[in-house]
Scaffold this motif. Structure first.
Motif, PDB file in Angstrom:
ATOM      1  N   TYR A 205      -9.894 -26.199  31.462  1.00  0.00           N
ATOM      2  CA  TYR A 205     -11.004 -25.469  31.617  1.00  0.00           C
ATOM      3  C   TYR A 205     -11.769 -25.828  33.013  1.00  0.00           C
ATOM      4  O   TYR A 205     -11.460 -26.852  33.462  1.00  0.00           O
ATOM      5  CB  TYR A 205     -11.966 -25.958  30.368  1.00  0.00           C
ATOM      6  CG  TYR A 205     -11.717 -25.656  29.185  1.00  0.00           C
ATOM      7  CD1 TYR A 205     -12.013 -24.755  28.399  1.00  0.00           C
ATOM      8  CD2 TYR A 205     -10.823 -26.679  28.381  1.00  0.00           C
ATOM      9  CE1 TYR A 205     -11.551 -24.427  27.124  1.00  0.00           C
ATOM     10  CE2 TYR A 205     -10.463 -26.543  27.071  1.00  0.00           C
ATOM     11  CZ  TYR A 205     -10.724 -25.211  26.565  1.00  0.00           C
ATOM     12  OH  TYR A 205     -10.511 -25.252  25.227  1.00  0.00           O
ATOM     13  N   ALA A 206     -12.219 -24.781  33.756  1.00  0.00           N
ATOM     14  CA  ALA A 206     -12.928 -24.880  34.991  1.00  0.00           C
ATOM     15  C   ALA A 206     -14.370 -24.252  34.973  1.00  0.00           C
ATOM     16  O   ALA A 206     -14.708 -23.215  34.352  1.00  0.00           O
ATOM     17  CB  ALA A 206     -11.978 -23.950  35.857  1.00  0.00           C
ATOM     18  N   ILE A 207     -15.206 -25.029  35.308  1.00  0.00           N
ATOM     19  CA  ILE A 207     -16.798 -24.879  34.909  1.00  0.00           C
ATOM     20  C   ILE A 207     -17.400 -24.838  36.534  1.00  0.00           C
ATOM     21  O   ILE A 207     -17.292 -25.647  37.403  1.00  0.00           O
ATOM     22  CB  ILE A 207     -17.455 -25.756  34.052  1.00  0.00           C
ATOM     23  CG1 ILE A 207     -16.934 -25.698  33.048  1.00  0.00           C
ATOM     24  CG2 ILE A 207     -18.922 -25.596  34.203  1.00  0.00           C
ATOM     25  CD1 ILE A 207     -17.265 -26.929  32.002  1.00  0.00           C
ATOM     26  N   ASP A 208     -18.038 -23.889  36.826  1.00  0.00           N
ATOM     27  CA  ASP A 208     -19.043 -23.865  37.970  1.00  0.00           C
ATOM     28  C   ASP A 208     -20.183 -22.877  37.869  1.00  0.00           C
ATOM     29  O   ASP A 208     -20.166 -21.836  37.190  1.00  0.00           O
ATOM     30  CB  ASP A 208     -18.130 -23.242  39.281  1.00  0.00           C
ATOM     31  CG  ASP A 208     -18.671 -23.866  40.557  1.00  0.00           C
ATOM     32  OD1 ASP A 208     -18.045 -24.664  41.141  1.00  0.00           O
ATOM     33  OD2 ASP A 208     -19.672 -23.763  40.854  1.00  0.00           O
ATOM     34  N   SER A 209     -21.055 -23.281  38.362  1.00  0.00           N
ATOM     35  CA  SER A 209     -22.334 -22.511  38.316  1.00  0.00           C
ATOM     36  C   SER A 209     -22.641 -21.505  39.384  1.00  0.00           C
ATOM     37  O   SER A 209     -23.403 -20.385  39.231  1.00  0.00           O
ATOM     38  CB  SER A 209     -23.781 -23.533  38.522  1.00  0.00           C
ATOM     39  OG  SER A 209     -23.723 -23.934  39.685  1.00  0.00           O
ATOM     40  N   SER A 210     -21.817 -21.637  40.497  1.00  0.00           N
ATOM     41  CA  SER A 210     -21.760 -20.605  41.630  1.00  0.00           C
ATOM     42  C   SER A 210     -20.927 -19.397  41.358  1.00  0.00           C
ATOM     43  O   SER A 210     -19.741 -19.609  40.818  1.00  0.00           O
ATOM     44  CB  SER A 210     -21.533 -21.353  42.770  1.00  0.00           C
ATOM     45  OG  SER A 210     -21.038 -20.090  43.852  1.00  0.00           O
ATOM     46  N   GLU A 211     -21.594 -18.303  41.235  1.00  0.00           N
ATOM     47  CA  GLU A 211     -20.807 -17.062  41.020  1.00  0.00           C
ATOM     48  C   GLU A 211     -19.529 -16.829  41.941  1.00  0.00           C
ATOM     49  O   GLU A 211     -18.485 -16.285  41.735  1.00  0.00           O
ATOM     50  CB  GLU A 211     -21.569 -15.637  41.067  1.00  0.00           C
ATOM     51  CG  GLU A 211     -21.029 -14.542  40.320  1.00  0.00           C
ATOM     52  CD  GLU A 211     -20.849 -14.862  38.713  1.00  0.00           C
ATOM     53  OE1 GLU A 211     -19.672 -14.073  38.336  1.00  0.00           O
ATOM     54  OE2 GLU A 211     -21.500 -15.458  38.237  1.00  0.00           O
ATOM     55  N   ASP A 212     -19.745 -17.061  43.398  1.00  0.00           N
ATOM     56  CA  ASP A 212     -18.901 -16.892  44.432  1.00  0.00           C
ATOM     57  C   ASP A 212     -17.614 -18.034  43.940  1.00  0.00           C
ATOM     58  O   ASP A 212     -16.474 -17.665  44.163  1.00  0.00           O
ATOM     59  CB  ASP A 212     -19.482 -17.339  45.671  1.00  0.00           C
ATOM     60  CG  ASP A 212     -20.258 -16.176  46.223  1.00  0.00           C
ATOM     61  OD1 ASP A 212     -20.231 -15.141  45.648  1.00  0.00           O
ATOM     62  OD2 ASP A 212     -20.990 -16.602  47.084  1.00  0.00           O
ATOM     63  N   ALA A 213     -18.158 -19.167  43.430  1.00  0.00           N
ATOM     64  CA  ALA A 213     -17.152 -20.015  43.341  1.00  0.00           C
ATOM     65  C   ALA A 213     -16.105 -19.537  42.258  1.00  0.00           C
ATOM     66  O   ALA A 213     -14.994 -19.658  42.222  1.00  0.00           O
ATOM     67  CB  ALA A 213     -17.570 -21.571  42.890  1.00  0.00           C
ATOM     68  N   VAL A 214     -16.954 -19.066  41.051  1.00  0.00           N
ATOM     69  CA  VAL A 214     -16.089 -18.735  39.806  1.00  0.00           C
ATOM     70  C   VAL A 214     -15.190 -17.465  40.314  1.00  0.00           C
ATOM     71  O   VAL A 214     -14.106 -17.312  39.921  1.00  0.00           O
ATOM     72  CB  VAL A 214     -17.045 -18.117  38.624  1.00  0.00           C
ATOM     73  CG1 VAL A 214     -16.187 -17.555  37.798  1.00  0.00           C
ATOM     74  CG2 VAL A 214     -17.799 -19.483  38.177  1.00  0.00           C
TER      75      VAL A 214
END
Length: 195
Positions: free
Chosen positions: A58-67
């Motif tokens: 599972y990979a989580i990030d709050s940045s849309e660019d990162a996702v």
């Protein structure tokens, strides 16, 4: 190990450098039976490397660019066993762990097979508290800020984890007229916590 230059990059979205990924992966000691959660996945460098070993990631990030960048890298390296999640790390981590618990998968994983990697995030105290409450036995965290690494180590030590701290300094050789000059990268503190 995948070379850094093979990853799709996006300005402003961090990626864990190759040498740091290698040491972090060794600290996680992943197996094909593990489920791993990458908090603050950035460009997805660690996510790709972990998913290639683990049963599920599972990979989580709050940045849309990162996702978006992580998604592009997962697709590029044909990774199909990873769920990419956009949102607040604390909330999303709790959702993933709750889902695993409700599916009864968590009870089977807690023996040794549920691991968390923290590449970067805010709300670190709450994230570590949630991980401890759900019985996560292995947590590895990378940080550029030394104080953050020490804070993570102290919190996890208070939860009863055994702590291993390493600061890794990597320098790359660059050819100049008189020979080679070593160009240093930012030192990284790697906290490994195990119960």
């Amino acid at each position: 190990m995948i070379k850094d230059e093979e990853f799709i990059r996006n300005d402003g979205v961090p990626i864990t450098k190759e040498e740091i990924r290698a040491l972090s992966l060794s600290k996680l000691n992943l197996t094909h039976d593990d489920v791993v959660i990458d908090i603050g996945c950035g460009s997805g460098g660690m996510t790709v490397e972990m998913a290639k070993i683990a049963k599920k990631a599972y990979a989580i990030d709050s940045s849309e660019d990162a996702v978006n960048t992580a998604k592009a890298n997962l697709e590029k390296f044909n990774v199909t066993n990873c769920e990419l999640i956009s949102g607040d790390a604390k909330e999303e981590l709790e959702k993933v762990l709750k889902e695993l618990k409700e599916s009864n998968e968590l009870n089977q994983l807690l023996s040794e097979n549920l691991k968390i990697f923290i590449g970067g995030t805010q709300n670190i105290e709450e994230i570590l508290k949630i991980a401890n409450e759900y019985g996560v036995k292995t947590i590895v965290s990378n940080t550029i800020v030394v104080n953050t690494g020490l804070t993570i180590a102290e919190i996890l030590e208070n939860y009863g984890y055994e702590i291993d701290l390493i600061t890794m300094n990597v320098s790359y050789g660059r050819k100049i007229k008189s020979g080679y000059m070593m160009i240093a990268r930012n030192p990284i503190t790697i906290v490994t916590a195990k119960k």
